[in-house]
Write a protein that holds these residues in place. Structure first.
Motif, PDB file in Angstrom:
ATOM      1  N   VAL A  17       0.835  -1.204   0.000  1.00  0.00           N
ATOM      2  CA  VAL A  17       0.000   0.000   0.000  1.00  0.00           C
ATOM      3  C   VAL A  17       0.871   1.256   0.000  1.00  0.00           C
ATOM      4  O   VAL A  17       0.658   2.183  -0.785  1.00  0.00           O
ATOM      5  CB  VAL A  17      -0.971   0.004   1.200  1.00  0.00           C
ATOM      6  N   PHE A  18       1.869   1.301   0.874  1.00  0.00           N
ATOM      7  CA  PHE A  18       2.766   2.454   0.970  1.00  0.00           C
ATOM      8  C   PHE A  18       3.500   2.686  -0.347  1.00  0.00           C
ATOM      9  O   PHE A  18       3.560   3.808  -0.853  1.00  0.00           O
ATOM     10  CB  PHE A  18       3.757   2.239   2.118  1.00  0.00           C
ATOM     11  N   ASP A  19       4.051   1.610  -0.905  1.00  0.00           N
ATOM     12  CA  ASP A  19       4.785   1.724  -2.166  1.00  0.00           C
ATOM     13  C   ASP A  19       3.873   2.214  -3.294  1.00  0.00           C
ATOM     14  O   ASP A  19       4.293   3.018  -4.124  1.00  0.00           O
ATOM     15  CB  ASP A  19       5.435   0.397  -2.542  1.00  0.00           C
ATOM     16  N   TYR A  20       2.635   1.742  -3.318  1.00  0.00           N
ATOM     17  CA  TYR A  20       1.695   2.190  -4.354  1.00  0.00           C
ATOM     18  C   TYR A  20       1.436   3.694  -4.217  1.00  0.00           C
ATOM     19  O   TYR A  20       1.450   4.422  -5.204  1.00  0.00           O
ATOM     20  CB  TYR A  20       0.377   1.414  -4.250  1.00  0.00           C
ATOM     21  N   LEU A  21       1.218   4.154  -2.990  1.00  0.00           N
ATOM     22  CA  LEU A  21       0.952   5.574  -2.751  1.00  0.00           C
ATOM     23  C   LEU A  21       2.119   6.457  -3.168  1.00  0.00           C
ATOM     24  O   LEU A  21       1.920   7.595  -3.598  1.00  0.00           O
ATOM     25  CB  LEU A  21       0.664   5.827  -1.266  1.00  0.00           C
ATOM     26  N   GLU A  96      -0.475  -1.731  10.118  1.00  0.00           N
ATOM     27  CA  GLU A  96      -0.661  -3.138   9.796  1.00  0.00           C
ATOM     28  C   GLU A  96      -1.682  -3.726  10.758  1.00  0.00           C
ATOM     29  O   GLU A  96      -1.555  -3.563  11.975  1.00  0.00           O
ATOM     30  CB  GLU A  96       0.669  -3.881   9.915  1.00  0.00           C
ATOM     31  N   ILE A  97      -2.697  -4.368  10.209  1.00  0.00           N
ATOM     32  CA  ILE A  97      -3.715  -5.031  11.019  1.00  0.00           C
ATOM     33  C   ILE A  97      -3.895  -6.445  10.467  1.00  0.00           C
ATOM     34  O   ILE A  97      -3.366  -6.783   9.403  1.00  0.00           O
ATOM     35  CB  ILE A  97      -5.058  -4.255  11.014  1.00  0.00           C
ATOM     36  N   GLU A  98      -4.657  -7.256  11.153  1.00  0.00           N
ATOM     37  CA  GLU A  98      -4.849  -8.650  10.743  1.00  0.00           C
ATOM     38  C   GLU A  98      -5.406  -8.768   9.321  1.00  0.00           C
ATOM     39  O   GLU A  98      -4.978  -9.617   8.548  1.00  0.00           O
ATOM     40  CB  GLU A  98      -5.791  -9.337  11.732  1.00  0.00           C
ATOM     41  N   GLU A  99      -6.333  -7.867   8.952  1.00  0.00           N
ATOM     42  CA  GLU A  99      -6.972  -7.930   7.631  1.00  0.00           C
ATOM     43  C   GLU A  99      -6.090  -7.383   6.513  1.00  0.00           C
ATOM     44  O   GLU A  99      -6.420  -7.507   5.347  1.00  0.00           O
ATOM     45  CB  GLU A  99      -8.299  -7.152   7.626  1.00  0.00           C
ATOM     46  N   GLY A 100      -5.017  -6.694   6.847  1.00  0.00           N
ATOM     47  CA  GLY A 100      -4.148  -6.085   5.844  1.00  0.00           C
ATOM     48  C   GLY A 100      -3.589  -4.764   6.350  1.00  0.00           C
ATOM     49  O   GLY A 100      -2.750  -4.732   7.232  1.00  0.00           O
ATOM     50  N   THR A 101      -4.117  -3.660   5.792  1.00  0.00           N
ATOM     51  CA  THR A 101      -3.625  -2.326   6.147  1.00  0.00           C
ATOM     52  C   THR A 101      -4.785  -1.387   6.442  1.00  0.00           C
ATOM     53  O   THR A 101      -5.711  -1.264   5.639  1.00  0.00           O
ATOM     54  CB  THR A 101      -2.784  -1.731   4.995  1.00  0.00           C
ATOM     55  N   GLN A 102      -4.729  -0.734   7.585  1.00  0.00           N
ATOM     56  CA  GLN A 102      -5.673   0.338   7.927  1.00  0.00           C
ATOM     57  C   GLN A 102      -5.019   1.624   7.451  1.00  0.00           C
ATOM     58  O   GLN A 102      -3.897   1.943   7.858  1.00  0.00           O
ATOM     59  CB  GLN A 102      -5.894   0.401   9.434  1.00  0.00           C
ATOM     60  N   VAL A 103      -5.689   2.352   6.539  1.00  0.00           N
ATOM     61  CA  VAL A 103      -5.157   3.606   6.003  1.00  0.00           C
ATOM     62  C   VAL A 103      -6.070   4.741   6.444  1.00  0.00           C
ATOM     63  O   VAL A 103      -7.296   4.650   6.308  1.00  0.00           O
ATOM     64  CB  VAL A 103      -5.079   3.590   4.453  1.00  0.00           C
TER      65      VAL A 103
END
Length: 151
Positions: A17-21, A96-103
């Motif tokens: 997610v970070f790299d995409y942003l 980072e959360i269990e489901e993936g990424t909280q943004v």
């Protein structure tokens, strides 16, 4: 307190997610009014990086210089543009959360001058219409990659 904000869960790792942003070519996909985003400085993207944003506003192109003012890889970063007494600050937080990424995304607008109260409200409304859905678009872009039809 933010002038407007949003939050979403993306079912992808924080790094992705970070790299995409921070891949400048991706920005028009999540901010449709941004035509182009170019890096003005030579160093790798981080605190102090300057960018030139070209945005389409009512059929006209407008340019703004943006600087990354805070940067902690895979956790958060802040961008800020200052022009004509107007300061626009966007903050992105990733957890980072269990489901993936909280943004989380927060936007703040500052205006100096006599009519700042009225013009600030109008500018916040315009920016919210233009950029208020960027996390929704980000989620759609990142998660559509895994949506491969099963045969």
């Amino acid at each position: 307190m933010a002038d407007f904000q949003s939050s979403t869960i993306i079912h992808k790792p924080v790094k992705e997610v970070f790299d995409y942003l921070l891949t400048l070519e991706n920005i028009p996909e999540i901010m449709p009014n941004v035509v182009r985003l170019e890096k003005l400085s030579e160093e790798p993207i981080g605190k102090g990086t300057k960018l030139l944003e070209t945005r389409s506003i009512r059929g006209r192109e407008a340019k703004a210089e943006i600087e990354i003012t805070e940067f902690e890889p895979y956790q958060y970063y802040t961008t800020q543009s200052v022009a004509g007494g107007i300061t626009i600050t966007y903050r992105y937080f990733l957890d980072e959360i269990e489901e993936g990424t909280q943004v989380r995304f927060e936007a703040n607008v500052g205006i100096k001058g006599l009519f700042s109260f009225f013009s600030r409200r109008a500018l916040v409304k315009i920016l919210k219409q233009e950029d208020g859905y960027l996390l929704q678009y980000l989620k759609e872009e990142l998660e559509k990659k895994e949506a491969v039809p099963q045969i």
